[in-house]
Scaffold this motif. Structure first.
Motif, PDB file in Angstrom:
ATOM      1  N   ASP A  98     -14.541  87.885 -36.174  1.00 45.66           N
ATOM      2  CA  ASP A  98     -15.145  87.132 -35.065  1.00 45.66           C
ATOM      3  C   ASP A  98     -15.283  87.998 -33.818  1.00 45.66           C
ATOM      4  OD1 ASP A  98     -15.222  84.943 -36.708  1.00 45.66           O
ATOM      5  OD2 ASP A  98     -13.500  83.920 -35.807  1.00 45.66           O
ATOM      6  N   VAL A  99     -14.299  88.849 -33.581  1.00 47.88           N
ATOM      7  CA  VAL A  99     -14.367  89.769 -32.442  1.00 47.88           C
ATOM      8  C   VAL A  99     -15.457  90.809 -32.680  1.00 47.88           C
ATOM      9  CG1 VAL A  99     -13.080  91.440 -31.046  1.00 47.88           C
ATOM     10  CG2 VAL A  99     -11.922  89.414 -31.957  1.00 47.88           C
ATOM     11  N   GLU A 100     -15.622  91.197 -33.920  1.00 42.94           N
ATOM     12  CA  GLU A 100     -16.658  92.181 -34.247  1.00 42.94           C
ATOM     13  C   GLU A 100     -18.048  91.649 -33.889  1.00 42.94           C
ATOM     14  OE1 GLU A 100     -18.346  95.619 -35.085  1.00 42.94           O
ATOM     15  OE2 GLU A 100     -16.172  95.309 -35.181  1.00 42.94           O
ATOM     16  N   VAL A 101     -18.266  90.367 -34.073  1.00 43.35           N
ATOM     17  CA  VAL A 101     -19.542  89.756 -33.689  1.00 43.35           C
ATOM     18  C   VAL A 101     -19.761  89.922 -32.186  1.00 43.35           C
ATOM     19  CG1 VAL A 101     -20.809  87.583 -33.488  1.00 43.35           C
ATOM     20  CG2 VAL A 101     -19.555  88.110 -35.589  1.00 43.35           C
ATOM     21  N   VAL A 102     -18.722  89.698 -31.404  1.00 40.45           N
ATOM     22  CA  VAL A 102     -18.804  89.853 -29.949  1.00 40.45           C
ATOM     23  C   VAL A 102     -19.068  91.304 -29.580  1.00 40.45           C
ATOM     24  CG1 VAL A 102     -17.532  89.618 -27.775  1.00 40.45           C
ATOM     25  CG2 VAL A 102     -17.296  87.873 -29.552  1.00 40.45           C
ATOM     26  N   ILE A 103     -18.414  92.227 -30.247  1.00 43.00           N
ATOM     27  CA  ILE A 103     -18.620  93.655 -29.977  1.00 43.00           C
ATOM     28  C   ILE A 103     -20.076  94.043 -30.195  1.00 43.00           C
ATOM     29  CG2 ILE A 103     -18.125  95.965 -30.904  1.00 43.00           C
ATOM     30  CD1 ILE A 103     -15.224  95.018 -31.303  1.00 43.00           C
ATOM     31  N   GLN A 104     -20.656  93.557 -31.278  1.00 44.13           N
ATOM     32  CA  GLN A 104     -22.057  93.872 -31.551  1.00 44.13           C
ATOM     33  C   GLN A 104     -22.994  93.224 -30.529  1.00 44.13           C
ATOM     34  OE1 GLN A 104     -23.013  96.133 -33.780  1.00 44.13           O
ATOM     35  NE2 GLN A 104     -20.854  96.426 -34.317  1.00 44.13           N
ATOM     36  N   ASP A 105     -22.626  92.052 -30.033  1.00 41.26           N
ATOM     37  CA  ASP A 105     -23.429  91.389 -28.991  1.00 41.26           C
ATOM     38  C   ASP A 105     -23.395  92.203 -27.689  1.00 41.26           C
ATOM     39  OD1 ASP A 105     -24.152  89.335 -30.670  1.00 41.26           O
ATOM     40  OD2 ASP A 105     -22.630  87.932 -29.934  1.00 41.26           O
ATOM     41  N   ILE A 106     -22.231  92.763 -27.356  1.00 42.87           N
ATOM     42  CA  ILE A 106     -22.116  93.592 -26.153  1.00 42.87           C
ATOM     43  C   ILE A 106     -22.963  94.849 -26.298  1.00 42.87           C
ATOM     44  CG2 ILE A 106     -20.536  94.940 -24.710  1.00 42.87           C
ATOM     45  CD1 ILE A 106     -18.318  92.930 -25.537  1.00 42.87           C
ATOM     46  N   LEU A 107     -22.929  95.449 -27.474  1.00 44.84           N
ATOM     47  CA  LEU A 107     -23.753  96.633 -27.743  1.00 44.84           C
ATOM     48  C   LEU A 107     -25.236  96.317 -27.540  1.00 44.84           C
ATOM     49  CD1 LEU A 107     -24.183  99.536 -28.909  1.00 44.84           C
ATOM     50  CD2 LEU A 107     -24.116  98.490 -31.191  1.00 44.84           C
ATOM     51  N   LYS A 108     -25.666  95.193 -28.066  1.00 49.79           N
ATOM     52  CA  LYS A 108     -27.076  94.795 -27.933  1.00 49.79           C
ATOM     53  C   LYS A 108     -27.432  94.529 -26.469  1.00 49.79           C
ATOM     54  CE  LYS A 108     -27.185  92.658 -32.522  1.00 49.79           C
ATOM     55  NZ  LYS A 108     -27.194  91.370 -33.270  1.00 49.79           N
ATOM     56  N   ALA A 109     -26.533  93.882 -25.736  1.00 50.50           N
ATOM     57  CA  ALA A 109     -26.797  93.573 -24.322  1.00 50.50           C
ATOM     58  C   ALA A 109     -26.930  94.847 -23.503  1.00 50.50           C
ATOM     59  CB  ALA A 109     -25.673  92.698 -23.767  1.00 50.50           C
ATOM     60  N   ALA A 110     -26.062  95.826 -23.777  1.00 47.09           N
ATOM     61  CA  ALA A 110     -26.124  97.091 -23.039  1.00 47.09           C
ATOM     62  C   ALA A 110     -27.442  97.799 -23.302  1.00 47.09           C
ATOM     63  CB  ALA A 110     -24.947  97.977 -23.440  1.00 47.09           C
ATOM     64  N   HIS A 111     -27.814  97.913 -24.554  1.00 42.40           N
ATOM     65  CA  HIS A 111     -29.044  98.632 -24.896  1.00 42.40           C
ATOM     66  C   HIS A 111     -30.288  97.884 -24.424  1.00 42.40           C
ATOM     67  CE1 HIS A 111     -27.080 101.248 -28.271  1.00 42.40           C
ATOM     68  NE2 HIS A 111     -26.735 101.602 -27.060  1.00 42.40           N
ATOM     69  N   LYS A 112     -30.233  96.560 -24.454  1.00 39.27           N
ATOM     70  CA  LYS A 112     -31.363  95.776 -23.957  1.00 39.27           C
ATOM     71  C   LYS A 112     -31.609  96.053 -22.484  1.00 39.27           C
ATOM     72  CE  LYS A 112     -33.011  91.001 -23.480  1.00 39.27           C
ATOM     73  NZ  LYS A 112     -32.676  89.556 -23.698  1.00 39.27           N
ATOM     74  N   ALA A 113     -30.527  96.298 -21.738  1.00 37.88           N
ATOM     75  CA  ALA A 113     -30.626  96.581 -20.303  1.00 37.88           C
ATOM     76  C   ALA A 113     -30.848  98.066 -20.017  1.00 37.88           C
ATOM     77  CB  ALA A 113     -29.365  96.101 -19.594  1.00 37.88           C
ATOM     78  N   GLY A 114     -30.964  98.861 -21.072  1.00 39.28           N
ATOM     79  CA  GLY A 114     -31.178 100.291 -20.891  1.00 39.28           C
ATOM     80  C   GLY A 114     -29.923 101.049 -20.516  1.00 39.28           C
ATOM     81  N   LYS A 115     -28.758 100.480 -20.832  1.00 36.99           N
ATOM     82  CA  LYS A 115     -27.489 101.109 -20.489  1.00 36.99           C
ATOM     83  C   LYS A 115     -26.814 101.667 -21.744  1.00 36.99           C
ATOM     84  CE  LYS A 115     -28.289  99.630 -16.375  1.00 36.99           C
ATOM     85  NZ  LYS A 115     -27.502  98.606 -15.687  1.00 36.99           N
ATOM     86  N   LYS A 116     -25.866 102.562 -21.534  1.00 39.23           N
ATOM     87  CA  LYS A 116     -25.079 103.096 -22.631  1.00 39.23           C
ATOM     88  C   LYS A 116     -23.965 102.109 -22.979  1.00 39.23           C
ATOM     89  CE  LYS A 116     -27.330 107.016 -22.550  1.00 39.23           C
ATOM     90  NZ  LYS A 116     -28.257 107.398 -23.648  1.00 39.23           N
ATOM     91  N   CYS A 117     -23.485 102.193 -24.209  1.00 38.79           N
ATOM     92  CA  CYS A 117     -22.378 101.361 -24.630  1.00 38.79           C
ATOM     93  C   CYS A 117     -21.306 102.241 -25.261  1.00 38.79           C
ATOM     94  CB  CYS A 117     -22.826 100.296 -25.627  1.00 38.79           C
ATOM     95  SG  CYS A 117     -21.596  98.978 -25.869  1.00 38.79           S
ATOM     96  N   ALA A 118     -20.065 102.026 -24.854  1.00 41.39           N
ATOM     97  CA  ALA A 118     -18.945 102.837 -25.314  1.00 41.39           C
ATOM     98  C   ALA A 118     -17.897 101.960 -25.971  1.00 41.39           C
ATOM     99  CB  ALA A 118     -18.328 103.593 -24.139  1.00 41.39           C
ATOM    100  N   ILE A 119     -17.076 102.584 -26.821  1.00 36.90           N
ATOM    101  CA  ILE A 119     -16.017 101.831 -27.486  1.00 36.90           C
ATOM    102  C   ILE A 119     -14.835 102.749 -27.756  1.00 36.90           C
ATOM    103  CG2 ILE A 119     -16.861 102.257 -29.830  1.00 36.90           C
ATOM    104  CD1 ILE A 119     -16.072  99.259 -30.406  1.00 36.90           C
ATOM    105  N   TYR A 120     -13.656 102.155 -27.744  1.00 41.85           N
ATOM    106  CA  TYR A 120     -12.422 102.885 -28.023  1.00 41.85           C
ATOM    107  C   TYR A 120     -12.121 102.798 -29.506  1.00 41.85           C
ATOM    108  CZ  TYR A 120      -7.585 104.452 -27.531  1.00 41.85           C
ATOM    109  OH  TYR A 120      -6.409 105.155 -27.638  1.00 41.85           O
TER     110      TYR A 120
END
Length: 268
Positions: free
Chosen positions: A204-226
């Protein structure tokens, strides 16, 4: 100008791999920073790590930049979170110490993201003050050159790791001047009511992580993860993450001791 390896990775449109510094001391920071030519950046963790913001982070930054043109970009995670009023001066301290970028934990609103940008930029793009006699020299620039280039060169990163941050992710990503949304899987999992990753997050958290990735790229921003391993980091790179932590100093040291001692005693 001193090399900014993270920005070079941005321009090359390739994943920027990095490592976390949690242990204090300039020799530790320098050793990790020169450990691999594949390192684009290192994060000096002043939030959960044992390095103080001053003078610890400042000294570590100088030890890293002193490695020369092939040094990874030295970034600083400040100790204050996005729910605190003390982020402003801490961002100033980190950037005045010569950091190539700053990471602010637990930013949950677009308003706070705008404050982070303002504190990371000189006027007219922000409210950062200039006065350090050292900062520009650490970048290999004159004072005038640094003032004129810093707003485009300093990487401003905020962490999405709260329930409110997830709810506001599109508005946060849209903030002009935010360069990257950084996902902290551990606090994100806990804030959403799930156990921490072991080693991967709950589905379920993985779904949220992928949504954050999509939101960042949609806005033209980079997305990072630990991430906590090279295998995990490779998977995230294939998913399209731009900035990926691979390991930390303490984890790398501990794993090496375990693996080598296991081999020494003939353990399977």
């Amino acid at each position: 100008m001193t090399t900014h390896a993270l920005l070079q990775a941005f321009k090359a449109s390739k994943p920027a791999f990095g490592a976390w510094i949690t242990l204090p001391g300039v020799l530790n920071a320098r050793a990790l920073a020169q450990a691999s030519p594949h390192l684009s950046w290192v994060m000096i963790d002043c939030e959960h790590g044992l390095t103080s913001l001053q003078p610890g982070a400042a000294e570590s930054i100088q030890a890293i930049t002193g490695l020369g043109p092939n040094a990874p970009s030295a970034l600083v995670r400040i100790p204050a979170t996005g729910v605190s009023d003390s982020t402003s001066w801490q961002i100033k301290y980190a950037l005045d110490a010569g950091a190539r970028g700053v990471l602010v934990p637990m930013v949950s609103t677009a308003e706070k993201a705008r404050e982070v940008v303002a504190d990371s930029r000189f006027p007219p793009g922000g409210r950062r003050g200039f006065g350090s006699p050292f900062t520009h020299g650490h970048w290999g620039l004159s004072a005038a050159e640094y003032i004129n280039s810093a707003n485009d060169s300093v990487v401003t990163m905020i962490q999405i790791e709260t329930k409110e941050g997830v709810q506001n992710v599109d508005a946060i990503a849209a903030v002009d001047g935010i360069d990257c949304l950084f996902i902290g899987p551990y606090d994100l999992s806990l804030c959403l009511g799930y156990p921490p990753p072991s080693p991967d997050p709950h589905s379920d958290v993985e779904v949220v992580i992928q949504d954050i990735l999509k939101a960042a790229h949609k806005a033209g921003k980079k997305c990072a993860i630990y991430c906590t391993s090279g295998t995990q980091a490779l998977k995230r790179a294939e998913e399209g993450f731009d900035i990926i932590n691979v390991t930390s100093d303490i984890d790398a040291m501990t794993r090496s001791v375990v693996e080598n001692l296991s081999a020494a005693v003939g353990a399977q």
